[in-house]
Motif scaffolding. Structure first.
Motif, PDB file in Angstrom:
ATOM      1  N   ALA A 229     -24.499  59.468 -58.634  1.00  0.00           N
ATOM      2  CA  ALA A 229     -24.094  58.475 -59.633  1.00  0.00           C
ATOM      3  C   ALA A 229     -22.843  57.724 -59.183  1.00  0.00           C
ATOM      4  CB  ALA A 229     -23.840  59.165 -60.975  1.00  0.00           C
ATOM      5  N   LEU A 230     -21.851  58.451 -58.689  1.00  0.00           N
ATOM      6  CA  LEU A 230     -20.580  57.837 -58.314  1.00  0.00           C
ATOM      7  C   LEU A 230     -20.672  57.027 -57.030  1.00  0.00           C
ATOM      8  CD1 LEU A 230     -18.169  60.792 -59.141  1.00  0.00           C
ATOM      9  CD2 LEU A 230     -18.390  58.646 -60.396  1.00  0.00           C
ATOM     10  N   MET A 231     -21.427  57.532 -56.042  1.00  0.00           N
ATOM     11  CA  MET A 231     -21.554  56.843 -54.762  1.00  0.00           C
ATOM     12  C   MET A 231     -22.715  55.865 -54.754  1.00  0.00           C
ATOM     13  SD  MET A 231     -20.874  60.157 -52.293  1.00  0.00           S
ATOM     14  CE  MET A 231     -21.013  59.195 -50.773  1.00  0.00           C
TER      15      MET A 231
ATOM     16  N   MET B 111      -9.512  70.081 -53.886  1.00  0.00           N
ATOM     17  CA  MET B 111     -10.759  69.363 -54.129  1.00  0.00           C
ATOM     18  C   MET B 111     -10.551  67.849 -54.101  1.00  0.00           C
ATOM     19  SD  MET B 111     -12.857  71.756 -54.102  1.00  0.00           S
ATOM     20  CE  MET B 111     -14.279  70.684 -54.337  1.00  0.00           C
ATOM     21  N   ALA B 112      -9.404  67.385 -54.587  1.00  0.00           N
ATOM     22  CA  ALA B 112      -9.121  65.949 -54.563  1.00  0.00           C
ATOM     23  C   ALA B 112      -8.993  65.444 -53.126  1.00  0.00           C
ATOM     24  CB  ALA B 112      -7.840  65.652 -55.341  1.00  0.00           C
ATOM     25  N   GLU B 113      -8.327  66.233 -52.294  1.00  0.00           N
ATOM     26  CA  GLU B 113      -8.168  65.846 -50.887  1.00  0.00           C
ATOM     27  C   GLU B 113      -9.520  65.765 -50.191  1.00  0.00           C
ATOM     28  OE1 GLU B 113      -5.844  67.342 -46.820  1.00  0.00           O
ATOM     29  OE2 GLU B 113      -5.622  68.446 -48.701  1.00  0.00           O
ATOM     30  N   ALA B 114     -10.419  66.693 -50.516  1.00  0.00           N
ATOM     31  CA  ALA B 114     -11.739  66.715 -49.898  1.00  0.00           C
ATOM     32  C   ALA B 114     -12.619  65.566 -50.378  1.00  0.00           C
ATOM     33  CB  ALA B 114     -12.424  68.047 -50.186  1.00  0.00           C
ATOM     34  N   ALA B 115     -12.487  65.184 -51.645  1.00  0.00           N
ATOM     35  CA  ALA B 115     -13.373  64.177 -52.235  1.00  0.00           C
ATOM     36  C   ALA B 115     -12.872  62.747 -52.079  1.00  0.00           C
ATOM     37  CB  ALA B 115     -13.563  64.472 -53.726  1.00  0.00           C
ATOM     38  N   ARG B 116     -11.577  62.561 -51.896  1.00  0.00           N
ATOM     39  CA  ARG B 116     -11.006  61.207 -51.940  1.00  0.00           C
ATOM     40  C   ARG B 116     -11.590  60.228 -50.925  1.00  0.00           C
ATOM     41  NH1 ARG B 116      -7.139  60.221 -55.156  1.00  0.00           N
ATOM     42  NH2 ARG B 116      -6.379  62.377 -55.131  1.00  0.00           N
ATOM     43  N   PRO B 117     -11.882  60.642 -49.688  1.00  0.00           N
ATOM     44  CA  PRO B 117     -12.457  59.669 -48.740  1.00  0.00           C
ATOM     45  C   PRO B 117     -13.802  59.097 -49.199  1.00  0.00           C
ATOM     46  CG  PRO B 117     -11.650  61.609 -47.586  1.00  0.00           C
ATOM     47  CD  PRO B 117     -11.626  61.943 -49.039  1.00  0.00           C
ATOM     48  N   PHE B 118     -14.489  59.822 -50.079  1.00  0.00           N
ATOM     49  CA  PHE B 118     -15.816  59.401 -50.515  1.00  0.00           C
ATOM     50  C   PHE B 118     -15.810  58.769 -51.910  1.00  0.00           C
ATOM     51  CE2 PHE B 118     -15.981  63.268 -47.950  1.00  0.00           C
ATOM     52  CZ  PHE B 118     -16.664  62.801 -46.833  1.00  0.00           C
ATOM     53  N   LEU B 119     -14.913  59.219 -52.763  1.00  0.00           N
ATOM     54  CA  LEU B 119     -14.914  58.763 -54.160  1.00  0.00           C
ATOM     55  C   LEU B 119     -13.729  57.868 -54.494  1.00  0.00           C
ATOM     56  CD1 LEU B 119     -16.010  62.075 -55.938  1.00  0.00           C
ATOM     57  CD2 LEU B 119     -17.429  60.247 -54.989  1.00  0.00           C
ATOM     58  N   THR B 120     -12.800  57.731 -53.585  1.00  0.00           N
ATOM     59  CA  THR B 120     -11.633  56.833 -53.704  1.00  0.00           C
ATOM     60  C   THR B 120     -11.000  56.874 -55.103  1.00  0.00           C
ATOM     61  OG1 THR B 120     -13.102  54.936 -54.155  1.00  0.00           O
ATOM     62  CG2 THR B 120     -12.498  55.328 -51.858  1.00  0.00           C
ATOM     63  N   ALA B 121     -11.041  55.773 -55.843  1.00  0.00           N
ATOM     64  CA  ALA B 121     -10.303  55.668 -57.096  1.00  0.00           C
ATOM     65  C   ALA B 121     -10.799  56.613 -58.187  1.00  0.00           C
ATOM     66  CB  ALA B 121     -10.357  54.230 -57.617  1.00  0.00           C
ATOM     67  N   ARG B 122     -12.026  57.102 -58.051  1.00  0.00           N
ATOM     68  CA  ARG B 122     -12.573  57.996 -59.082  1.00  0.00           C
ATOM     69  C   ARG B 122     -12.340  59.474 -58.765  1.00  0.00           C
ATOM     70  NH1 ARG B 122     -17.478  54.441 -59.779  1.00  0.00           N
ATOM     71  NH2 ARG B 122     -17.098  53.314 -61.700  1.00  0.00           N
ATOM     72  N   THR B 123     -11.610  59.751 -57.719  1.00  0.00           N
ATOM     73  CA  THR B 123     -11.445  61.136 -57.269  1.00  0.00           C
ATOM     74  C   THR B 123     -10.835  62.038 -58.334  1.00  0.00           C
ATOM     75  OG1 THR B 123     -11.229  60.431 -54.966  1.00  0.00           O
ATOM     76  CG2 THR B 123     -10.387  62.610 -55.528  1.00  0.00           C
ATOM     77  N   ASP B 124      -9.705  61.626 -58.901  1.00  0.00           N
ATOM     78  CA  ASP B 124      -9.009  62.487 -59.856  1.00  0.00           C
ATOM     79  C   ASP B 124      -9.870  62.759 -61.084  1.00  0.00           C
ATOM     80  OD1 ASP B 124      -6.817  62.621 -58.184  1.00  0.00           O
ATOM     81  OD2 ASP B 124      -5.779  60.956 -59.137  1.00  0.00           O
ATOM     82  N   ARG B 125     -10.576  61.735 -61.549  1.00  0.00           N
ATOM     83  CA  ARG B 125     -11.445  61.935 -62.710  1.00  0.00           C
ATOM     84  C   ARG B 125     -12.608  62.866 -62.344  1.00  0.00           C
ATOM     85  NH1 ARG B 125     -12.942  59.446 -67.580  1.00  0.00           N
ATOM     86  NH2 ARG B 125     -14.405  60.897 -68.562  1.00  0.00           N
ATOM     87  N   PHE B 126     -13.123  62.723 -61.145  1.00  0.00           N
ATOM     88  CA  PHE B 126     -14.201  63.604 -60.697  1.00  0.00           C
ATOM     89  C   PHE B 126     -13.743  65.060 -60.691  1.00  0.00           C
ATOM     90  CE2 PHE B 126     -15.704  66.024 -56.967  1.00  0.00           C
ATOM     91  CZ  PHE B 126     -17.030  66.215 -57.341  1.00  0.00           C
TER      92      PHE B 126
ATOM     93  N   ARG C 204     -24.942  45.790 -53.561  1.00  0.00           N
ATOM     94  CA  ARG C 204     -25.943  45.164 -52.695  1.00  0.00           C
ATOM     95  C   ARG C 204     -25.312  44.548 -51.455  1.00  0.00           C
ATOM     96  NH1 ARG C 204     -30.942  44.188 -54.409  1.00  0.00           N
ATOM     97  NH2 ARG C 204     -31.064  42.310 -53.172  1.00  0.00           N
ATOM     98  N   THR C 205     -24.022  44.165 -51.568  1.00  0.00           N
ATOM     99  CA  THR C 205     -23.369  43.555 -50.408  1.00  0.00           C
ATOM    100  C   THR C 205     -22.170  44.379 -49.954  1.00  0.00           C
ATOM    101  OG1 THR C 205     -22.060  42.161 -51.913  1.00  0.00           O
ATOM    102  CG2 THR C 205     -24.065  41.220 -50.987  1.00  0.00           C
ATOM    103  N   ARG C 206     -22.118  45.644 -50.357  1.00  0.00           N
ATOM    104  CA  ARG C 206     -21.040  46.513 -49.933  1.00  0.00           C
ATOM    105  C   ARG C 206     -21.281  46.958 -48.507  1.00  0.00           C
ATOM    106  NH1 ARG C 206     -20.753  51.612 -53.422  1.00  0.00           N
ATOM    107  NH2 ARG C 206     -22.555  52.126 -52.137  1.00  0.00           N
ATOM    108  N   VAL C 207     -20.241  46.952 -47.688  1.00  0.00           N
ATOM    109  CA  VAL C 207     -20.373  47.358 -46.295  1.00  0.00           C
ATOM    110  C   VAL C 207     -20.197  48.864 -46.176  1.00  0.00           C
ATOM    111  CG1 VAL C 207     -19.488  47.066 -43.958  1.00  0.00           C
ATOM    112  CG2 VAL C 207     -19.384  45.166 -45.579  1.00  0.00           C
ATOM    113  N   PRO C 208     -21.178  49.581 -45.628  1.00  0.00           N
ATOM    114  CA  PRO C 208     -21.011  51.010 -45.390  1.00  0.00           C
ATOM    115  C   PRO C 208     -19.844  51.244 -44.441  1.00  0.00           C
ATOM    116  CG  PRO C 208     -23.300  50.357 -45.126  1.00  0.00           C
ATOM    117  CD  PRO C 208     -22.494  49.095 -45.230  1.00  0.00           C
ATOM    118  N   PRO C 209     -19.075  52.359 -44.592  1.00  0.00           N
ATOM    119  CA  PRO C 209     -17.928  52.629 -43.719  1.00  0.00           C
ATOM    120  C   PRO C 209     -18.275  52.569 -42.244  1.00  0.00           C
ATOM    121  CG  PRO C 209     -17.955  54.156 -45.561  1.00  0.00           C
ATOM    122  CD  PRO C 209     -19.240  53.363 -45.633  1.00  0.00           C
ATOM    123  N   SER C 210     -19.459  53.033 -41.845  1.00  0.00           N
ATOM    124  CA  SER C 210     -19.832  53.025 -40.432  1.00  0.00           C
ATOM    125  C   SER C 210     -19.953  51.607 -39.893  1.00  0.00           C
ATOM    126  CB  SER C 210     -21.149  53.766 -40.227  1.00  0.00           C
ATOM    127  OG  SER C 210     -22.185  53.166 -40.988  1.00  0.00           O
ATOM    128  N   LEU C 211     -20.419  50.682 -40.749  1.00  0.00           N
ATOM    129  CA  LEU C 211     -20.538  49.299 -40.303  1.00  0.00           C
ATOM    130  C   LEU C 211     -19.169  48.656 -40.182  1.00  0.00           C
ATOM    131  CD1 LEU C 211     -23.649  47.948 -42.249  1.00  0.00           C
ATOM    132  CD2 LEU C 211     -23.503  48.906 -39.968  1.00  0.00           C
TER     133      LEU C 211
END
Length: 274
Positions: A148-150, A195-210, A258-265
């Motif tokens: 849902a978040l990603m 857990m916040a440190e582990a999740a932040r690279p993937f969930l960014t601004a929603r990390t703390d709420r997650f 739809r136009t978000r760039v994946p980190p790898s790109l």
């Protein structure tokens, strides 16, 4: 294949080399989405048109004229933040569509934190150190939250990463518990920090709420369906305007994705610009 490996593989046509199709300077720089070979947008688009005209069935992919790798789209109009995709099959839709259940969970992240703080006894959960007990429903809950978040279907890498971090934290805690006494508050704070440190690279601004939601689910001690039922009951009592605003924000997210760039790109384009 990693972004770095792709970049190395396409280095022969970077740095001002001509378009492999027209042999002239590359105009409207574009890339095939799998092999990442670079062409003029007009040239590779015409190539796809010619290849498609030779078959009776609509193609879903086309082989790169250089390496024969199958690709489903052309990436173009990259500006450092977003890009457009031209699909081989014009009927292809881009990306993951939220299910009703995933959409509901994303909606929850637009409500005030602590919605169920008075329902589940979080302080008792930490006092009894229930985190150290296995939770057979956690993986299912985590998968749904991350999807849902990603807004991605395949979240296995992130899921296993977070589950591994949590498992390691619990094992370290058990070992330390035999040697030292820590306060409930310290235990809770360390959990949230790790857990916040582990999740932040993937969930960014929603990390703390997650992390807050993760703590609440673990403290509930119930399965995902029962947890959802409690959440929905409380959410339905919330202000309908707040829920409406959340739905509008979710729709905007889905459109922007739809136009978000994946980190790898992004990494690949950064390497190409060096």
């Amino acid at each position: 294949m990693s972004a770095k490996e792709i970049a190395v593989g396409s280095s022969s046509i970077n740095g001002g080399d001509p378009c492999p199709i027209c042999l002239g300077p590359i105009l409207q720089e574009s890339y095939l989405d799998t092999c990442f070979h670079k062409f003029c947008f007009r040239c590779i688009k015409q190539w796809i048109k010619v290849v498609s005209s030779k078959v009776t069935k609509q193609l879903s992919s086309v082989k790169c004229p250089l390496c024969k790798t199958d690709n489903i789209s052309i990436i173009h109009n990259f500006d450092g933040h977003s890009f457009d995709r031209h699909y081989v099959d014009p009927n292809t839709t881009d990306g993951f569509v939220l299910t009703k259940e995933q959409r509901y969970r994303l909606q929850c992240y637009y409500t005030e934190s602590g919605l169920l703080a008075d329902v589940f006894d979080v302080s008792r959960f930490w006092k009894l150190k229930n985190l150290l007990q296995p939770n057979k429903w956690l993986e299912s809950w985590l998968r749904r939250e991350l999807q849902a978040l990603m807004q991605e279907e395949d979240v296995d890498i992130v899921l296993h990463h977070l589950a591994g971090v949590l498992d390691s934290f619990c094992k370290r805690t058990e070992q330390r518990h035999k040697q030292e006494t820590r306060s409930t508050e310290t235990f809770q704070e360390q959990f949230k920090s790790v857990m916040a440190e582990a999740a932040r690279p993937f969930l960014t601004a929603r990390t703390d709420r997650f992390v807050d939601e993760l703590e609440l689910f673990l403290a509930s001690g119930i399965n995902r369906d029962a947890y959802d039922a409690v959440y929905k009951q409380r959410l339905d009592k919330n202000n309908s305007r707040e829920i409406s605003v959340a739905n509008e924000a979710i729709e905007e997210e889905e459109e922007n994705r739809r136009t978000r760039v994946p980190p790898s790109l992004l990494l690949l384009f950064e390497e190409d610009s060096d």
